[in-house]
Design a protein around this motif. Structure first.
Motif, mmCIF file in Angstrom:
data_model
loop_
_atom_site.group_PDB
_atom_site.id
_atom_site.type_symbol
_atom_site.label_atom_id
_atom_site.label_comp_id
_atom_site.label_asym_id
_atom_site.label_seq_id
_atom_site.Cartn_x
_atom_site.Cartn_y
_atom_site.Cartn_z
ATOM 1 N N GLY A 1 0.789 -1.234 0.000
ATOM 2 C CA GLY A 1 0.000 0.000 0.000
ATOM 3 C C GLY A 1 0.814 1.273 0.000
ATOM 4 N N VAL A 2 2.123 1.169 -0.215
ATOM 5 C CA VAL A 2 2.986 2.350 -0.254
ATOM 6 C C VAL A 2 3.273 2.707 -1.706
ATOM 7 N N GLY A 3 2.919 3.933 -2.089
ATOM 8 C CA GLY A 3 3.063 4.354 -3.469
ATOM 9 C C GLY A 3 4.441 4.892 -3.780
ATOM 10 N N ASP A 4 4.598 5.363 -5.022
ATOM 11 C CA ASP A 4 5.891 5.902 -5.429
ATOM 12 C C ASP A 4 6.200 7.240 -4.767
ATOM 13 N N ASP A 5 5.228 7.776 -4.018
ATOM 14 C CA ASP A 5 5.488 8.958 -3.193
ATOM 15 C C ASP A 5 5.895 8.582 -1.772
ATOM 16 N N ARG A 6 6.075 7.252 -1.519
ATOM 17 C CA ARG A 6 6.501 6.700 -0.233
ATOM 18 C C ARG A 6 5.452 6.870 0.866
ATOM 19 N N ARG A 7 4.208 7.092 0.488
ATOM 20 C CA ARG A 7 3.124 7.217 1.469
ATOM 21 C C ARG A 7 2.290 5.948 1.477
ATOM 22 N N HIS A 8 1.949 5.489 2.681
ATOM 23 C CA HIS A 8 0.987 4.403 2.810
ATOM 24 C C HIS A 8 -0.407 5.002 2.702
ATOM 25 N N ASP A 9 -1.158 4.569 1.682
ATOM 26 C CA ASP A 9 -2.480 5.143 1.430
ATOM 27 C C ASP A 9 -3.391 4.021 0.940
ATOM 28 N N LEU A 10 -4.032 3.338 1.879
ATOM 29 C CA LEU A 10 -4.869 2.197 1.526
ATOM 30 C C LEU A 10 -6.125 2.633 0.785
ATOM 31 N N ALA A 11 -6.642 3.822 1.101
ATOM 32 C CA ALA A 11 -7.817 4.328 0.385
ATOM 33 C C ALA A 11 -7.493 4.552 -1.090
ATOM 34 N N ARG A 12 -6.304 5.052 -1.371
ATOM 35 C CA ARG A 12 -5.881 5.237 -2.768
ATOM 36 C C ARG A 12 -5.812 3.898 -3.487
ATOM 37 N N LEU A 13 -5.246 2.897 -2.814
ATOM 38 C CA LEU A 13 -5.167 1.563 -3.412
ATOM 39 C C LEU A 13 -6.558 0.999 -3.675
ATOM 40 N N ALA A 14 -7.470 1.153 -2.720
ATOM 41 C CA ALA A 14 -8.837 0.651 -2.899
ATOM 42 C C ALA A 14 -9.514 1.320 -4.093
ATOM 43 N N LYS A 15 -9.256 2.595 -4.295
ATOM 44 C CA LYS A 15 -9.846 3.321 -5.421
ATOM 45 C C LYS A 15 -9.353 2.760 -6.751
ATOM 46 N N VAL A 16 -8.066 2.454 -6.833
ATOM 47 C CA VAL A 16 -7.511 1.859 -8.051
ATOM 48 C C VAL A 16 -8.151 0.501 -8.325
#
Length: 266
Positions: free
Chosen positions: A25-40
């Motif tokens: 759940g960690v993006g290329d901005d190095r942030r853990h963002d599970l809501a962003r992953l769920a949206k994808v």
């Protein structure tokens, strides 16, 4: 009107499947963002989603949450969980786990976990049986070793051998850490075919990079140059389309979607 019985004379069953290495759940901005992953994942509109590098109470890097459960709830999908790392924690704290997950709109009939051979980071394969409307599909989700081609070859043998005669219709999907033509994946090629190569239509994220169009590259997400995220299918399964999707910055990989046509009655 009576519905026709499943069988070889009936049309194949469409199944949209996505595989995605989520990088916990960690993006290329190095942030853990599970809501962003769920949206994808929601935007992919898949029947079955196969995930690798998923955390469950693993620690601070993923806010110590059970990612698999939270994603299944967010998407209202059934869950099968296959840890590769499974460690106790002090007291009554939940176990520290990391591995593969399968989310499904379709009923999950069977689920088991198989340890893969090799050293270093533990690896596993999550094997599930998904019920279709007029059939069934075996789905094995995995993440192979980065240590050596020899280890991946041993792991590929085990993946091949998980499919016995009663499991003739199925797919192996995941981050294989090797290209589809790599020598170590020869055991898979004995029983399966590369869905990307079979697809009637293909599309990826290369766009302006015309020299890389339709190559299915998935890693690294910002400028992909390898095709290590793959779907392999048994004979009889058709592939209507394969697409590398926009990952929305949710991981260091890009998700791969395939539209399968599974024979009825098997």
């Amino acid at each position: 009107m009576t519905k026709p019985a499943p069988g070889p004379d009936q049309p194949p069953i469409p199944v949209r499947l996505v595989t995605f290495n989520t990088h916990h759940g960690v993006g290329d901005d190095r942030r853990h963002d599970l809501a962003r992953l769920a949206k994808v994942l929601a935007a992919a509109d898949a029947d079955v989603i196969c995930l690798q590098e998923v955390d469950s109470h693993f620690g601070d890097r993923s806010e110590d949450v059970d990612q698999a459960v939270l994603l299944s709830r967010a998407l209202d999908m059934q869950l099968a969980w296959g840890p590769a790392i499974d460690e106790p924690r002090p007291g009554e704290a939940p176990r520290r786990q990391y591995g593969n997950a399968l989310l499904s709109r379709l009923p999950i009939l069977v689920s088991d976990v198989h340890r893969l051979p090799g050293g270093g980071e533990p690896r596993s394969a999550l094997r599930t049986l998904v019920e279709l409307d007029g059939g069934a599909l075996w789905v094995t989700t995995t993440h192979l070793s980065t240590r050596s081609a020899a280890e991946r070859a041993e792991q590929a043998v085990l993946l091949r051998d998980l499919f016995t005669e009663p499991m003739a219709t199925g797919v192996v999907v995941g981050d294989l850490n090797a290209g589809p033509d790599a020598p170590e994946l020869a055991p898979l090629r004995e029983s399966f075919a590369d869905a990307w190569a079979l697809a009637t239509e293909r599309d990826d994220q290369a766009r302006w990079r015309f020299w890389q169009r339709e190559e299915g590259l998935t890693h690294p997400a910002r400028a992909p140059h390898v095709r290590i995220d793959q779907v392999w299918v048994t004979p009889g399964i058709e592939v209507a389309g394969a697409r590398v999707l926009d990952g929305g910055g949710a991981s260091d990989h890009l998700p791969l979607a395939v539209d399968l046509l599974v024979p009825s009655g098997v």
